[in-house]
Design a protein around this motif. Structure first.
Motif, short mmCIF file in Angstrom:
data_model
loop_
_atom_site.label_atom_id
_atom_site.label_comp_id
_atom_site.label_asym_id
_atom_site.label_seq_id
_atom_site.Cartn_x
_atom_site.Cartn_y
_atom_site.Cartn_z
N UNK A 162 0.83 -1.19 0.15
CA UNK A 162 0.11 0.02 0.14
C UNK A 162 0.96 1.21 0.03
N UNK A 163 2.11 1.00 0.25
CA UNK A 163 3.23 2.48 0.36
C UNK A 163 3.96 2.22 -0.93
N UNK A 164 4.21 1.33 -1.75
CA UNK A 164 4.89 1.29 -2.94
C UNK A 164 4.38 0.28 -3.87
N UNK A 165 3.62 0.85 -5.08
CA UNK A 165 3.07 0.06 -6.03
C UNK A 165 3.97 -0.84 -6.93
N UNK A 166 5.15 -0.72 -6.46
CA UNK A 166 6.32 -1.65 -7.32
C UNK A 166 7.00 -2.46 -6.37
N UNK A 167 6.41 -2.91 -5.18
CA UNK A 167 6.73 -3.86 -4.16
C UNK A 167 5.46 -4.74 -3.95
N UNK A 168 6.01 -6.04 -3.88
CA UNK A 168 4.82 -6.92 -3.56
C UNK A 168 4.33 -6.61 -2.02
N UNK A 169 3.00 -6.93 -1.81
CA UNK A 169 2.59 -6.74 -0.23
C UNK A 169 3.12 -8.04 0.28
N UNK A 170 3.83 -7.92 1.43
CA UNK A 170 4.54 -8.94 1.94
C UNK A 170 4.81 -9.03 3.40
N UNK A 171 4.74 -10.23 4.03
CA UNK A 171 4.88 -10.43 5.39
C UNK A 171 6.00 -9.67 6.01
N UNK A 172 6.98 -9.92 5.40
CA UNK A 172 8.46 -9.20 5.73
C UNK A 172 8.58 -7.80 5.69
N UNK A 173 7.67 -7.11 4.99
CA UNK A 173 7.94 -5.69 4.88
C UNK A 173 7.91 -5.01 6.32
N UNK A 174 8.98 -4.22 6.53
CA UNK A 174 8.99 -3.76 8.06
C UNK A 174 7.83 -2.57 8.13
N UNK A 175 7.14 -1.88 7.14
CA UNK A 175 6.07 -1.04 7.47
C UNK A 175 4.79 -1.92 7.53
#
Ligand code: AMP
Ligand code: TRP
Length: 333
Positions: free
Chosen positions: A192-205
């Motif tokens: 939801x913060x960066x449309x070029x990165x997949x939604x991921x369990x490991x995203x710190x945000x």
């Protein structure tokens, strides 16, 4: 259409999110309800390819199983189990690692992403992870594998291993050639913060994803803060070019509402993003709220979850025992 044999797996690494739901688990439920033979596995052996805290891993295995149940997977219709409780997975993985070629594994982009710059320090398990995945699938003669788009390359590897085994051992139909079932539209839900990165369990945000355990307020808040842009609401597919965040939010809306894109363009014509975001939150809350409540309820009842996993493991053990005997025979053991 005939009955499909479905196998899929989800890693017990915490924070199951809307991407897991739309990309995978929602399809698991549909396939089950179309009366296919389904096996859904909590792939704890895959999880330990990177370091895990043993206590948290056990909790995460239960929580992933609870998520399956809360989303609508019914243990009376489908087999739900955890991978490490059926030893055939590890055994067949070894045997298939003698069939798979180094060159094939060297092409796996997920390994490159996960290993990062210092490949020398990645575990050997992370490297041969796709072979274990092939073992999971081929052991049950699965014909169809519902996964998110990021698993497509691993599925192709499973197909290559299957074909090579059948050729090498002169056993044309011994392993099935599994078909991937990947959603055609919006198969990859983005951050939801960066449309070029997949939604991921490991995203710190935390703001990058909607967890399936989020409260209604958390969902509303995260959608409010989701990145958009300064342009106006799109009126056609052409307007979505180079607007990955907008495309992603629209993808989530369409996947959960079942509406067609043209309908959406007319519904939100001349409206601003805050109006669209309100409607989007409503739809997500309507879908996720009951799931979130049910996960929390099930988390209070670990012995029920353990029983579901134990029953599922018993059934998976029986199915896999027959196949592994035949596989070993082929090798001459
Ligand atoms: P994992 O959590 O990596 O075990 O993934 C479980 C399933 O969810 C796999 O089928 C993935 O392809 C799918 N998946 C994970 N992240 C996403 C995402 N952002 N969008 C769509 N599908 C996803
Ligand atoms: N590798 C998959 C993922 O991370 C999980 C998985 C393991 C899987 N074994 C599988 C998916 C077999 C489908 C079939 O998402």
């Amino acid at each position: 259409m005939g009955v499909k044999k479905i196998f899929s797996g989800v890693q017990p690494t915490g924070n199951l999110h809307l991407g897991n739901y739309i990309g995978a688990i929602k399809n698991f439920v549909d396939l089950q309800n179309q009366n296919n033979e389904c096996i859904f596995c909590v792939v704890d052996l895959h999880a330990v390819t990177v370091k895990q805290d043993p206590k948290i891993l056990k909790q995460n295995v239960r929580e992933t199983a609870a998520t399956f149940l809360a989303c609508g997977i019914d243990p009376k219709k489908s087999i739900i189990f955890n991978q490490s409780s059926v030893s055939a997975h590890s055994e067949v993985s070894w045997l298939l690692s003698c069939v798979a070629r180094m060159g094939w594994l060297n092409r796996m982009t997920q390994f490159k992403e996960k290993a990062g710059k210092d490949k020398e320090k990645a575990s050997v398990g992370l490297y041969i992870y796709p072979v274990l995945m092939a073992a999971d699938i081929l052991l049950y003669d699965a014909t169809h594998v519902p996964v998110g788009e990021d698993q497509k390359q691993h599925l192709e590897l499973a197909r290559d291993i299957s074909k090579k085994f059948n050729t090498d051992f002169n056993a044309p139909d011994f392993f099935k050639i599994p078909e991937p079932l990947i959603q055609k539209n919006f198969a990859r839900i983005m951050s939801l913060k960066d449309g070029n990165k997949k939604m991921s369990k490991s995203d710190p945000s935390e703001l990058s994803r909607i967890n399936l355990t989020d409260s209604d307020l958390e969902i509303i808040n995260k959608i409010k803060k989701a990145k958009t842009d300064t342009g106006s609401f799109p009126t056609s597919v052409n307007n979505l070019k180079s607007r990955p965040e907008i495309e992603n939010l629209i993808g989530i809306y369409l996947s959960l509402s079942g509406n067609k894109i043209d309908h959406l363009f007319s519904e939100f014509k001349d409206k601003n993003f805050s109006f669209f975001k309100e409607k989007l939150s409503d739809i997500i809350v309507k879908k996720i709220s009951p799931i979130s409540k049910e996960i929390k309820r099930l988390n209070q009842d670990p012995s029920y979850i353990d029983q579901v996993l134990e029953d599922g493991s018993q059934k998976a053990y029986e199915l896999s025992s027959r196949k592994i005997k035949d596989i070993k025979k082929k090798f001459g053991f």
